[in-house]
Design a protein around this motif. Structure first.
Motif, PDB file in Angstrom:
ATOM      1  N   ASP A  83      57.076  23.380 -13.023  1.00 31.82           N
ATOM      2  CA  ASP A  83      57.201  24.654 -13.835  1.00 31.82           C
ATOM      3  C   ASP A  83      58.363  25.407 -13.044  1.00 31.82           C
ATOM      4  N   TYR A  85      60.460  24.172 -10.829  1.00 34.03           N
ATOM      5  CA  TYR A  85      61.589  23.368 -10.731  1.00 34.03           C
ATOM      6  C   TYR A  85      62.400  23.708 -12.112  1.00 34.03           C
ATOM      7  N   VAL A  86      61.677  23.412 -13.310  1.00 34.61           N
ATOM      8  CA  VAL A  86      62.385  23.697 -14.482  1.00 34.61           C
ATOM      9  C   VAL A  86      62.903  25.096 -14.784  1.00 34.61           C
ATOM     10  N   TYR A  89      66.653  25.616 -13.896  1.00 32.68           N
ATOM     11  CA  TYR A  89      67.385  25.155 -14.416  1.00 32.68           C
ATOM     12  C   TYR A  89      67.932  26.145 -15.774  1.00 32.68           C
ATOM     13  N   THR A  90      66.584  26.648 -16.366  1.00 28.38           N
ATOM     14  CA  THR A  90      66.460  27.332 -17.370  1.00 28.38           C
ATOM     15  C   THR A  90      67.241  28.767 -16.971  1.00 28.38           C
ATOM     16  N   LEU A 156      62.929  12.798 -15.656  1.00 25.54           N
ATOM     17  CA  LEU A 156      63.271  14.178 -15.732  1.00 25.54           C
ATOM     18  C   LEU A 156      64.575  14.959 -15.275  1.00 25.54           C
ATOM     19  N   LEU A 160      66.771  16.978 -18.198  1.00 25.12           N
ATOM     20  CA  LEU A 160      67.099  18.391 -17.831  1.00 25.12           C
ATOM     21  C   LEU A 160      68.660  18.591 -18.001  1.00 25.12           C
ATOM     22  N   GLN A 177      64.249  24.864 -23.593  1.00 21.67           N
ATOM     23  CA  GLN A 177      62.960  25.093 -23.138  1.00 21.67           C
ATOM     24  C   GLN A 177      61.897  24.045 -23.763  1.00 21.67           C
ATOM     25  N   ALA A 180      62.020  20.712 -22.311  1.00 23.89           N
ATOM     26  CA  ALA A 180      61.679  20.729 -20.956  1.00 23.89           C
ATOM     27  C   ALA A 180      59.919  20.837 -20.981  1.00 23.89           C
ATOM     28  N   GLU A 181      59.454  21.694 -21.709  1.00 29.46           N
ATOM     29  CA  GLU A 181      57.973  21.778 -21.640  1.00 29.46           C
ATOM     30  C   GLU A 181      57.365  20.905 -22.231  1.00 29.46           C
ATOM     31  N   LEU A 184      56.988  18.103 -19.376  1.00 27.51           N
ATOM     32  CA  LEU A 184      56.203  18.401 -18.389  1.00 27.51           C
ATOM     33  C   LEU A 184      54.493  18.386 -18.918  1.00 27.51           C
TER      34      LEU A 184
ATOM     35  N   THR B 155      64.494  15.352 -27.369  1.00 23.51           N
ATOM     36  CA  THR B 155      64.244  14.925 -25.922  1.00 23.51           C
ATOM     37  C   THR B 155      64.932  13.584 -25.515  1.00 23.51           C
TER      38      THR B 155
END
Lengths: 189, 189
Positions: A83, A85-86, A89-90, A156, A160, A177, A180-181, A184, B155
């Motif tokens: 989380d 890590y993402v 990026y966010t 991943l 991303l 988002q 990405a969510e 994960l 995705t």
DNA sequence: GTCTATAGGTGGATAGAC
DNA sequence: GTCTATCCACCTATAGAC
């Protein structure tokens, strides 16, 4: 050390320009305008644009590695590490920027060789950290996935970077988002 | 119609240049050299570079939609349609190219507005086709995934574009194939 | 449709004064 | 360290002959 300070400010401005417009999309004139100095002054700090570019990547990668080390020191589980890590990026995307190295990957064919090598190092380090994190999560049973962790790591990173690039074209951080969510969530046991 | 033919050849060369070097990474001089004409001749066919760029996207999108229609006519199941979809990307990458619109997404901030809009249309059409295909596959029980098909579609597109860009930087098509196959395998019921 | 010639601007980069 | 001045290559684009 007014000199070192100026060099850092040049790098800050150049970094923003590369992340928004690309390495071929900005010039010394852009930096000069933003910093209110002449182009010639910039060449004192960075004689050639290729050298400036290489330094940019080195610094970006170092900051990134520091952020990953901070995540590891945080001591959370694998999922919370991913989380975080993402979230890196966010935060970049919220700033209307692309990942520096994602941007350079698109321009790869036009980059001087030293920049290419430095850029790949960034992705190698990302693969490495993610692989370790994923494998640890699988060992503790917190994560669930099949096959080599390295492949999940590359999936991943690819997702991303790509989703970030497209989301930025729409000006919609939420677009990034959401995927990405979802990615994960698919890893949760 | 030697004229129309010349226009097409210009577009062919420009397309390759954008896919390898980016829209800001090539010039009329590059096309002129490759086609063995003068820069001035090119301006007869495409007065401004922005117009050439817009035409490039329109043509690329049309060819892409034709390829998707051909897949639909093929009459296979959802999984084989997705395989064929990924194969389009793989073929581009084998040619040492990036997806035209993935490339332009990176350069988004520097593009003339008409190119931006046309580029987004490409991604919208991809989302649409994938969403329909995914939903149909879920209905027949061939595919399995949770949540809106649109999110899975985005995705997939994000992953393919991002993985493609990175794989090209390593000159390793296999890097792309590995993550693409993994992503499709995850959708199998 | 293609050419020569050229305009007008910007690119990265350097010399040398301060 | 920063400036003025300048170089030369390249850029997109146009005018006008053929």
């Amino acid at each position: 050390m007014a000199g070192a300070d100026t060099s850092q400010r040049i790098l800050d401005i150049a970094e923003r320009l590369v992340q928004t417009r690309g390495f071929n999309g900005f010039s010394y004139a852009d930096i000069a305008r933003s910093l209110r100095v002449t182009k010639a002054s910039l060449h004192y700090h960075f004689p050639a644009k290729a050298g400036l570019g290489k330094r940019l990547i080195e610094r970006y990668e170092q900051n990134f590695l520091n952020a990953l080390a901070a995540i590891d020191r945080g001591g959370g589980g694998a999922r919370s590490k991913l989380d975080a890590y993402v979230a890196i990026y966010t935060a970049v995307l919220r700033n209307d920027r692309m990942c520096l190295c994602g941007m350079l990957a698109a321009e790869f064919a036009t980059l001087p060789k030293p920049m290419r090598e430095e850029m790949r190092r960034f992705f190698d380090e990302n693969d490495r950290w993610l692989t370790v994190t994923l494998e640890h999560g699988r060992t503790t049973g917190e994560l669930e996935f099949s096959g080599p962790a390295l492949q999940v790591a590359r999936t991943l990173v690819g997702l991303l970077e790509g989703a970030m690039m497209i989301a930025r074209s729409y000006g919609e951080v939420g677009r990034f988002q959401a995927v990405a969510e979802r990615a994960l969530a698919d890893l949760a046991a």
